[in-house]
Every structure is written in C-alpha cells, then in structure tokens.
Design a protein around this motif. Structure first.
Motif, PDB file in Angstrom:
ATOM      1  N   GLU A 169       0.805  -1.221   0.000  1.00  0.00           N
ATOM      2  CA  GLU A 169       0.000   0.000   0.000  1.00  0.00           C
ATOM      3  C   GLU A 169       0.837   1.271   0.000  1.00  0.00           C
TER       4      GLU A 169
ATOM      5  N   THR B  17      -0.578   6.200  13.190  1.00  0.00           N
ATOM      6  CA  THR B  17      -0.970   5.241  12.161  1.00  0.00           C
ATOM      7  C   THR B  17      -1.178   3.857  12.761  1.00  0.00           C
TER       8      THR B  17
ATOM      9  N   VAL C  24      -9.590   2.805   1.969  1.00  0.00           N
ATOM     10  CA  VAL C  24      -8.445   1.893   1.849  1.00  0.00           C
ATOM     11  C   VAL C  24      -8.334   1.021   3.093  1.00  0.00           C
ATOM     12  N   LEU C  25      -8.496   1.617   4.269  1.00  0.00           N
ATOM     13  CA  LEU C  25      -8.409   0.855   5.512  1.00  0.00           C
ATOM     14  C   LEU C  25      -9.498  -0.214   5.588  1.00  0.00           C
TER      15      LEU C  25
ATOM     16  N   GLU D 200       5.702   4.348   6.455  1.00  0.00           N
ATOM     17  CA  GLU D 200       5.294   5.454   7.326  1.00  0.00           C
ATOM     18  C   GLU D 200       6.509   6.227   7.837  1.00  0.00           C
TER      19      GLU D 200
ATOM     20  N   ILE E  86       3.079  -1.394   4.501  1.00  0.00           N
ATOM     21  CA  ILE E  86       2.780   0.036   4.522  1.00  0.00           C
ATOM     22  C   ILE E  86       4.039   0.816   4.907  1.00  0.00           C
TER      23      ILE E  86
ATOM     24  N   ARG F 124      -8.670   7.500   2.631  1.00  0.00           N
ATOM     25  CA  ARG F 124      -7.937   6.720   3.642  1.00  0.00           C
ATOM     26  C   ARG F 124      -8.865   5.707   4.320  1.00  0.00           C
TER      27      ARG F 124
ATOM     28  N   LEU G  41      -0.271   5.413   3.222  1.00  0.00           N
ATOM     29  CA  LEU G  41      -1.730   5.514   3.195  1.00  0.00           C
ATOM     30  C   LEU G  41      -2.143   6.896   2.694  1.00  0.00           C
TER      31      LEU G  41
ATOM     32  N   LEU H 192      -4.647   1.811  12.510  1.00  0.00           N
ATOM     33  CA  LEU H 192      -4.694   0.467  11.937  1.00  0.00           C
ATOM     34  C   LEU H 192      -5.277  -0.530  12.927  1.00  0.00           C
TER      35      LEU H 192
END
Length: 282
Positions: free
Chosen positions: A133, A169, A146-147, A161, A159, A143, A136, A173
């Motif tokens: 991904e 984040t 996508v989550l 970050e 992911i 967002r 994000l 998540l």
C-alpha cells in the motif's frame, strides 16, 4: 535511433547494495534524472560518476516527463533514479514510464534494492501473497476506504510510514484491523536496522515510551480466512431471512438457488431456511 530509459535501483541505506550493472549504466548514459538531485549527487560523488544530472520529482513529473521523452526521441539514453530504492515504486517514476510507453520509447528496469521487499522478507510473516500500500492516503475519505479494504485482506500487508506519524498510524490500523501480529522494520540495511516483531497495541506502547527514529515499514498479518468467513456470517445474520433471500433474487437468482446460497451464507441447512420462510409467510 531513439534512446532508452533505464530504471536504476539505488541503495535504500547501505551503499554496498548498488549493483555493478547500475553503476555501469549510470556512467554510460547521457543524462540521469533524479528525484532529489541533492541526495543523488552524494551517491554519484561516492562512486565518482560524472554524468549530468537533472531533477524529476512529484512537482514537475508530467511536464518534465515530456521534456525527457523528447530527449529520448532525439537519441539520448537516460537513467531514472529515486531517492532510495527502485524507481516507480511509490514515486513519480510511474508517470514517466507510462508516458514513455505512450511515446513508443524503449524502457528497461535494472533490479536492486526495494524497501517493501526487504521488509517483507525480514518480517517473519507469510511472503507468498502480499499487498503493498506504500503510504496511506492523506485524504480522510480515501484513507477510510483503503483501511476498510485492508481489514478484509487475507494477504500480508506492507505500509510505509514516517517516524513522526508512526504511532498515530499504528493506533488507526489497530482500530480498523484489530490487534494483529506485525513487524515494524526501521533503518533497513543501515547500521541500526531493527525488525520489531510485535502487535499493534504492543508497538504503540513501546514507541510511546521510547520514541521513533528512522523511516519505517509496517508489515501486517492478513486477516485469517476463518475470521473472514466468521465476519461474513455476522453480516448475513444481521439481515432477516427474507432480506437475505431478496438480496439474491433481486439480482436475478431463482428462488431455489437463492435459498441454497442463503443456507451456505448462514452456515445452516437448506431445510432450516425453508422452514423459517414458511413460518414467516404463514
């Protein structure tokens, strides 16, 4: 003859990870297009590469792509490099590649370092199937969408970050995906590389206490198929039998086939569905 575009992977930290083929190509091409020339000049100076450098980044990615495509048509060979890793992976290189294909320009990719693959193989989580991904989306609605998709994904999820956003984040998540097994990879290929195998909640507690440094890659366990089936059944059970049946008949399924599918969805026998329908209709 038109030139060729070379997508050249560069190190994500350790300079020894650059390939001999990339070094030769960077010396032989007519021009190097770099995401950040200030970063790239240090790499080129380290390997004593004197090839001319030009910028190609997020803010000039379309206009500059056509400029580069014109140079390629004129016969120049151009290497594309990113700040770190493989061009086209979570950077504007994908737009240049697309435009070069549209313009009929030859392209080749020189493999090398990629943070997503490095983290995946280091994570200790399943590697056969995975979803990458990158970062994000920042826009709230996108967002959230996508989550929601990731919550039902049975593949291992990767992911990227930044350190100053990591804790927030991880909390986000955890709230959407549930407290799963994860591996947080930091400073990949560098001296202080770490792969922290943990869970969302444990990671939040640890980083709140110790702080976060270095760019991070979060590798997340996918939803188990058993959990996926259980959640689907919960969704179906929130409907009445009539609503569930109508979902299929309204889409064109005949009543008998729809009853069979309703029974499968709810984990019961077809006779039980038939009995309940008769009881409700009488």
């Amino acid at each position: 003859m038109p030139g060729k575009l070379y997508l050249c992977a560069t190190p994500i930290g350790n300079l020894e990870d650059i390939t001999l083929r990339v070094l030769r190509t960077l010396r032989e091409v007519d021009l190097i297009a770099a995401e950040d020339t200030r970063n790239s000049i240090r790499l080129l100076n380290h390997f004593e590469i004197k090839t001319p450098l030009t910028s190609y980044h997020e803010y000039n990615k379309i206009d500059k792509a056509y400029v580069l495509a014109e140079k390629l048509r004129e016969g120049q060979n151009i290497a594309l490099i990113t700040d770190a890793g493989t061009p086209g992976i979570s950077d504007p290189g994908e737009d240049l590649v697309r435009i070069c294909y549209e313009e009929g320009i030859e392209i080749t990719s020189l493999p090398g370092a990629a943070a997503c693959i490095t983290a995946l193989t280091l994570s200790g989580l399943p590697t056969r199937r995975f979803s990458f991904e990158a970062f994000l989306p920042k826009e709230k609605k996108e967002r959230a969408a996508v989550l929601e998709e990731l919550a039902a994904d049975t593949r291992t999820i990767i992911i990227y970050e930044a350190p100053h956003h990591l804790i927030a984040t991880l909390k986000e998540l955890s709230a959407v995906l549930g407290d799963r097994r994860i591996t947080v990879c930091r400073e990949l290929t560098k001296k202080y590389e770490t792969a922290f195998r943990t869970t969302f909640d444990e990671a939040v507690a640890f980083y709140e206490a110790h702080g976060v440094r270095g760019e991070c890659v979060i590798v997340i366990e996918g939803q188990s198929r058993r959990e996926q089936i259980r959640k689907r059944q919960e969704d179906w059970l929130s409907l009445t039998i009539q609503e569930h049946l109508a979902y299929y008949t309204d889409s064109g399924m005949d009543r008998k086939s729809a009853m069979k599918q309703v029974a499968r969805d709810r984990g019961v026998g077809k006779r039980e569905i038939y009995s309940q329908l008769l009881s409700n209709e009488s």
